[in-house]
Design a protein around this motif. Structure first.
Motif, PDB file in Angstrom:
ATOM      1  N   SER A  88       0.830  -1.204   0.000  1.00 23.57           N
ATOM      2  CA  SER A  88       0.000   0.000   0.000  1.00 23.57           C
ATOM      3  C   SER A  88       0.863   1.251   0.000  1.00 23.57           C
ATOM      4  N   ASP A  89       1.950   1.237   0.783  1.00 20.55           N
ATOM      5  CA  ASP A  89       2.851   2.388   0.846  1.00 20.55           C
ATOM      6  C   ASP A  89       3.536   2.609  -0.492  1.00 20.55           C
ATOM      7  N   ARG A  90       3.936   1.519  -1.151  1.00 19.98           N
ATOM      8  CA  ARG A  90       4.592   1.639  -2.452  1.00 19.98           C
ATOM      9  C   ARG A  90       3.638   2.250  -3.473  1.00 19.98           C
ATOM     10  N   ARG A  91       2.405   1.754  -3.495  1.00 24.05           N
ATOM     11  CA  ARG A  91       1.435   2.287  -4.450  1.00 24.05           C
ATOM     12  C   ARG A  91       1.107   3.742  -4.143  1.00 24.05           C
ATOM     13  N   HIS A  92       1.039   4.064  -2.852  1.00 17.90           N
ATOM     14  CA  HIS A  92       0.762   5.453  -2.462  1.00 17.90           C
ATOM     15  C   HIS A  92       1.870   6.376  -2.954  1.00 17.90           C
ATOM     16  N   ASN A  93       3.128   5.973  -2.760  1.00 12.78           N
ATOM     17  CA  ASN A  93       4.250   6.803  -3.198  1.00 12.78           C
ATOM     18  C   ASN A  93       4.280   6.954  -4.719  1.00 12.78           C
ATOM     19  N   GLU A  94       3.986   5.862  -5.425  1.00 15.20           N
ATOM     20  CA  GLU A  94       3.946   5.934  -6.885  1.00 15.20           C
ATOM     21  C   GLU A  94       2.837   6.871  -7.357  1.00 15.20           C
ATOM     22  N   PHE A  95       1.694   6.816  -6.670  1.00 18.62           N
ATOM     23  CA  PHE A  95       0.575   7.691  -7.039  1.00 18.62           C
ATOM     24  C   PHE A  95       0.934   9.154  -6.811  1.00 18.62           C
ATOM     25  N   ILE A  96       1.569   9.455  -5.660  1.00 19.11           N
ATOM     26  CA  ILE A  96       1.953  10.833  -5.361  1.00 19.11           C
ATOM     27  C   ILE A  96       2.930  11.356  -6.406  1.00 19.11           C
ATOM     28  N   ALA A  97       3.918  10.529  -6.761  1.00 17.91           N
ATOM     29  CA  ALA A  97       4.895  10.959  -7.765  1.00 17.91           C
ATOM     30  C   ALA A  97       4.224  11.185  -9.117  1.00 17.91           C
ATOM     31  N   MET A  98       3.336  10.258  -9.510  1.00 18.68           N
ATOM     32  CA  MET A  98       2.647  10.400 -10.790  1.00 18.68           C
ATOM     33  C   MET A  98       1.741  11.634 -10.785  1.00 18.68           C
ATOM     34  N   LEU A  99       1.007  11.837  -9.678  1.00 19.08           N
ATOM     35  CA  LEU A  99       0.121  12.996  -9.569  1.00 19.08           C
ATOM     36  C   LEU A  99       0.908  14.295  -9.670  1.00 19.08           C
ATOM     37  N   SER A 100       2.051  14.356  -9.008  1.00 13.82           N
ATOM     38  CA  SER A 100       2.863  15.568  -9.031  1.00 13.82           C
ATOM     39  C   SER A 100       3.336  15.882 -10.440  1.00 13.82           C
ATOM     40  N   HIS A 101       3.805  14.864 -11.143  1.00 16.46           N
ATOM     41  CA  HIS A 101       4.261  15.086 -12.521  1.00 16.46           C
ATOM     42  C   HIS A 101       3.111  15.516 -13.415  1.00 16.46           C
ATOM     43  N   ARG A 142       2.471  25.640  -7.280  1.00 17.41           N
ATOM     44  CA  ARG A 142       3.694  25.010  -7.768  1.00 17.41           C
ATOM     45  C   ARG A 142       4.573  24.566  -6.601  1.00 17.41           C
ATOM     46  N   THR A 143       4.599  25.370  -5.534  1.00 16.21           N
ATOM     47  CA  THR A 143       5.377  25.000  -4.352  1.00 16.21           C
ATOM     48  C   THR A 143       4.849  23.711  -3.736  1.00 16.21           C
ATOM     49  N   LEU A 144       3.522  23.594  -3.650  1.00 12.87           N
ATOM     50  CA  LEU A 144       2.931  22.384  -3.086  1.00 12.87           C
ATOM     51  C   LEU A 144       3.256  21.156  -3.942  1.00 12.87           C
ATOM     52  N   VAL A 145       3.172  21.313  -5.253  1.00 19.88           N
ATOM     53  CA  VAL A 145       3.472  20.190  -6.150  1.00 19.88           C
ATOM     54  C   VAL A 145       4.941  19.803  -6.043  1.00 19.88           C
ATOM     55  N   ASP A 146       5.823  20.797  -5.995  1.00 16.08           N
ATOM     56  CA  ASP A 146       7.248  20.504  -5.838  1.00 16.08           C
ATOM     57  C   ASP A 146       7.511  19.793  -4.519  1.00 16.08           C
ATOM     58  N   ASP A 147       6.784  20.196  -3.469  1.00 15.34           N
ATOM     59  CA  ASP A 147       6.939  19.528  -2.180  1.00 15.34           C
ATOM     60  C   ASP A 147       6.519  18.063  -2.263  1.00 15.34           C
ATOM     61  N   LEU A 148       5.437  17.794  -2.998  1.00 25.77           N
ATOM     62  CA  LEU A 148       4.999  16.404  -3.164  1.00 25.77           C
ATOM     63  C   LEU A 148       6.060  15.578  -3.882  1.00 25.77           C
ATOM     64  N   LEU A 149       6.648  16.153  -4.917  1.00 27.61           N
ATOM     65  CA  LEU A 149       7.714  15.457  -5.643  1.00 27.61           C
ATOM     66  C   LEU A 149       8.911  15.202  -4.729  1.00 27.61           C
ATOM     67  N   ASP A 150       9.285  16.208  -3.949  1.00 29.44           N
ATOM     68  CA  ASP A 150      10.418  16.051  -3.039  1.00 29.44           C
ATOM     69  C   ASP A 150      10.119  15.000  -1.968  1.00 29.44           C
ATOM     70  N   ALA A 151       8.858  14.940  -1.526  1.00 22.81           N
ATOM     71  CA  ALA A 151       8.490  13.930  -0.531  1.00 22.81           C
ATOM     72  C   ALA A 151       8.650  12.532  -1.107  1.00 22.81           C
ATOM     73  N   ALA A 152       8.226  12.345  -2.358  1.00 20.97           N
ATOM     74  CA  ALA A 152       8.379  11.038  -3.006  1.00 20.97           C
ATOM     75  C   ALA A 152       9.858  10.697  -3.162  1.00 20.97           C
ATOM     76  N   ARG A 153      10.664  11.682  -3.566  1.00 23.49           N
ATOM     77  CA  ARG A 153      12.109  11.440  -3.702  1.00 23.49           C
ATOM     78  C   ARG A 153      12.729  11.126  -2.344  1.00 23.49           C
ATOM     79  N   LEU A 154      12.287  11.835  -1.311  1.00 25.15           N
ATOM     80  CA  LEU A 154      12.837  11.611   0.017  1.00 25.15           C
ATOM     81  C   LEU A 154      12.515  10.211   0.508  1.00 25.15           C
TER      82      LEU A 154
END
Length: 410
Positions: A88-101, A142-154
């Motif tokens: 579930s965590d893996r799918r959640h992270n993939e979804f966040i990264a995809m949503l951000s992009h 844009r800041t919020l979206v960048d934060d989501l991307l950074d969270a996925a990378r982190l």
């Protein structure tokens, strides 16, 4: 049979009843099968066989095996929950990264179109006013979206930095520019000390500017209107290393609402949030400080935060071994002031036609001759028919274009 019955079962001479147990040379006088249960479901069974006529099972054996089945059921439940949670965590992270992009794709043409619209109706003050609001909110989005991307990378350990020779003054200047609207809207006083002389550093210009921008933005959000925010820079001698001339120490201080002692130990955790009264409506996703901490660590530095309590302000301190000698200063480093390029013939190529059109209009308003293509084959043809003029300083051109679009340069 045992699972259907839901209770332990004793089988006498099971080989006569179940021919699949007729192993050559193996005698099974008795067998006990005990179900493994968990949350009203059977996960399996424990099966024990006797191989001699002298070995017979009694109630104590049933009790012992039943206890073992309880432990097995608990263990299987934990394992299943862990596996389910990881998936579930893996799918959640993939979804966040995809949503951000996916969110970033429409944001670029919207931002470009707003910038172009402001230029086209510069004489209409009311139109410029509402477009400025849209631009400010787009910057926040844009800041919020960048934060989501950074969270996925982190979460995946993929945050990285790129060192270059730059100036701390330019880094601070970029950070202040990015959050100036926060300072102005709340009528804060911002004091910057320690940058009267150049402070050359080797760091990731963009990421360190992002860190300082986040700290200043937090100070602005959680300081009452008319408050004071200070950014102090000092260089401390680094006696432990001959390669680094000193440690850069940066304090960001505010006289805002402070942080409760119960919350303080958790402020650098990902998605950490705290109730902060009216300021909460302006808060982010609880990502910025976690990313800032990782960025500072990638610079081999430390970040700490202290507050005497609610209503007593906050001090965030960065200690970074990034100082370098002035002799190594590179005049062409990131952050160097660059003049706007002369009008030129430009070729823009992008498969996003809305982004292509918005940027094309914006550059034409700056006096450039712009040709566009939404595919690679067309771009190659246009390159031969109408070669674009290449500027001698691509850094200056790219940085200037990014500033016109209000995009953080990377």
């Amino acid at each position: 049979m045992t699972l259907e019955a839901g209770t332990p079962q004793l089988f006498v001479n099971p080989q006569a009843q179940f021919h699949c147990l007729a192993f050559p040379g193996v005698e099974v006088p008795e067998g006990i099968v005990v179900p493994i249960k968990a949350e009203n479901a059977e996960l399996g069974a424990i099966w024990v066989m006797s191989h001699t006529q002298e070995c017979r099972f009694d109630l104590e054996d049933v009790r012992l095996l039943s206890n073992l089945a309880v432990f097995a059921g608990s263990a299987l439940t934990i394992v299943n929950a862990r596996d389910s949670g990881e998936e579930s965590d893996r799918r959640h992270n993939e979804f966040i990264a995809m949503l951000s992009h996916e969110l970033r794709n429409p944001m670029a043409p919207i931002d470009g179109a707003i910038s172009a619209a402001k230029r086209l109706c510069a004489e209409n003050e009311r139109a410029v006013e509402v477009l400025t609001i849209a631009q400010r909110q787009m910057r926040h989005l844009r800041t919020l979206v960048d934060d989501l991307l950074d969270a996925a990378r982190l979460k995946h350990g993929k945050l990285a930095i790129k060192h270059s020779d730059t100036s701390l003054s330019d880094i601070v200047s970029d950070a202040v520019t990015a959050i100036r609207h926060h300072i102005a809207s709340r009528r804060h006083t911002l004091k910057i000390t320690g940058l009267d002389e150049p402070v050359p550093v080797r760091a990731d210009h963009v990421r360190l500017s992002q860190v300082l921008g986040n700290l200043l933005s937090n100070a602005a959000k959680y300081t009452p209107v008319g408050g004071t925010i200070e950014l102090d820079v000092r260089v401390e001698p680094n006696n432990s290393s001959e390669e680094t001339p000193g440690l850069i120490v940066i304090d960001v201080t505010d006289n805002g609402i402070g942080i409760d002692s119960a919350v303080l130990p958790h402020v650098f955790e990902l998605f950490a949030q705290s109730a902060r009264g009216q300021a909460r409506s302006e808060g982010g996703l609880g990502i910025g400080l976690a990313v800032a901490k990782r960025m500072v660590e990638l610079h081999h530095g430390t970040i700490s935060i202290r507050s005497e309590g609610v209503g007593k302000g906050t001090v965030v301190t960065l200690r970074l071994p990034i100082a370098r000698t002035i002799a190594n200063t590179d005049a062409g480093a990131p952050g160097a002031t660059a003049a706007a390029p002369e009008p030129a013939r430009l070729l823009l190529v992008d498969d996003n036609q809305d982004a292509l059109r918005a940027l094309s209009v914006l550059l034409e308003l700056e006096g450039h001759e712009v040709t566009t293509s939404d595919n690679g084959r067309g771009a190659i043809r246009l390159m031969s028919e109408m070669p674009p003029r290449l500027q001698s300083s691509m850094w200056a051109c790219r940085k200037w274009t990014a500033s016109k679009l209000h995009e953080p340069f990377a």
